[in-house]
Design a protein around this motif. Structure first.
Motif, short mmCIF file in Angstrom:
data_model
loop_
_atom_site.label_atom_id
_atom_site.label_comp_id
_atom_site.label_asym_id
_atom_site.label_seq_id
_atom_site.Cartn_x
_atom_site.Cartn_y
_atom_site.Cartn_z
N UNK A 256 -44.34 16.57 0.53
CA UNK A 256 -45.64 15.95 -0.17
C UNK A 256 -45.52 15.06 -1.31
N UNK A 257 -44.43 15.38 -1.98
CA UNK A 257 -44.01 14.55 -3.39
C UNK A 257 -43.77 12.86 -2.84
N UNK A 258 -43.22 13.08 -1.64
CA UNK A 258 -42.84 11.61 -1.19
C UNK A 258 -43.85 11.02 -0.10
N UNK A 259 -44.64 11.93 0.70
CA UNK A 259 -45.60 11.70 1.43
C UNK A 259 -46.93 12.59 1.55
N UNK A 260 -47.94 12.25 0.49
CA UNK A 260 -48.82 13.49 0.16
C UNK A 260 -49.69 13.90 1.63
N UNK A 261 -49.51 13.05 2.74
CA UNK A 261 -50.11 13.45 4.16
C UNK A 261 -49.25 14.30 5.09
N UNK A 262 -48.15 14.89 4.48
CA UNK A 262 -46.96 15.32 5.19
C UNK A 262 -47.86 16.86 5.69
N UNK A 263 -47.65 17.22 7.06
CA UNK A 263 -48.00 18.53 7.63
C UNK A 263 -46.65 19.35 7.77
N UNK A 264 -46.90 20.68 7.22
CA UNK A 264 -45.66 21.47 7.29
C UNK A 264 -46.09 22.73 7.84
N UNK A 265 -45.41 23.29 8.91
CA UNK A 265 -45.60 24.44 9.47
C UNK A 265 -44.39 25.38 9.01
N UNK A 266 -44.44 26.62 8.18
CA UNK A 266 -43.41 27.50 8.06
C UNK A 266 -43.59 28.52 9.05
N UNK A 267 -42.24 29.07 9.51
CA UNK A 267 -42.07 30.11 10.34
C UNK A 267 -41.24 31.25 9.98
#
Length: 258
Positions: free
Chosen positions: A87-98
């Protein structure tokens, strides 16, 4: 305290946290961690190199337009988690942690921060159940658009190589062309200084959980069958994107689904 948490036996997430200089660990973790260091003095460098690899890869992929990351085997939160880098590069990034570690679960709220335009979510699931991971990830990520599937230092806890390959195949079958597979994995290969891993892993498997295995370059490369390896291919994770760095006994590679 979560009743699944054992404080009488060392656990990988906490020992790794200790090697990274964190505070989310117990005396048993530090004792086993120090013993492993006595067998494999560079293990702390491996942990730091693995973390730096994550930063370089996520920065590059986000910079090239990837907006979705599925980080399996998250580990305990530390500096520069996947969502922070992306999100530092792309504030709209979506991340799922597992992760399926109760210790990680208790700290998951620290991973659920996000830039206003992006999303982070945490899924309590086991890597041995990739179909469950895909189903949960699909509630947050758009699986018709490219996803970076990340398993850093995870497949070494899947003892059977055929099962590990099957997990990778199931996950990559669920994401479209243009998606990426990002892996790191320890090795015994001497050109990377892996001899120390043998005694360290034997000690670990007798004194800590979960059990761990090393793999050869060929075994590691087989996880990328059908994918296009990004340059520089299979290398020490320390040298992916940093070719002059000292090597560590941990492979790293990134493959693109054609």
């Amino acid at each position: 305290m979560n009743d699944r948490i054992r404080t009488d036996i060392a656990h990988n997430a906490r020992v790794w946290n200790y090697w990274l200089g964190g505070k989310d660990n117990y005396p048993v973790d530090r004792a086993v961690g120090d013993q492993v260091v006595s067998f494999h003095p560079s293990i702390g460098e491996v942990a730091r190199a693995d973390r730096a690899f994550l930063g370089r890869v996520v920065t590059r992929l986000a910079g090239e337009g990837v907006r979705q990351f599925l980080d399996i085997g998250t580990g305990l939160p530390t500096a520069d988690n996947t969502h922070e880098v992306a999100q530092r590069v792309a504030p709209d990034a979506r991340i799922v942690y597992v992760d399926n570690d109760p210790i990680v679960l208790t700290h998951a709220r620290a991973l659920l921060t996000s830039s206003p335009g992006g999303v982070t979510e945490y899924v309590d699931a086991d890597a041995h159940e990739p179909e469950k991971i895909v189903a949960a990830a699909g509630e947050v990520l758009d699986l018709s658009r490219p996803v970076a599937v990340m398993m850093l230092g995870l497949l070494n806890f899947v003892m059977d190589t055929d099962e590990a390959r099957s997990i990778v195949r199931t996950l990559m079958a669920a994401v479209p062309s243009g998606s990426y597979l990002v892996l790191t994995h320890p090795t015994l290969e001497p050109e990377l200084g892996g001899e120390g891993n043998k005694a360290a892993m034997a000690f670990w498997n007798e004194n800590a959980t979960p059990p761990i295995t090393a793999r050869t370059r060929e075994e590691f490369a087989s996880f990328f069958d059908g994918l296009e390896l990004l340059a520089p291919g299979v290398v020490s994770c320390a040298r992916w994107g940093a070719p002059e760095a000292p090597a560590v006994a941990q492979f790293g590679a990134v493959g693109r689904k054609p």
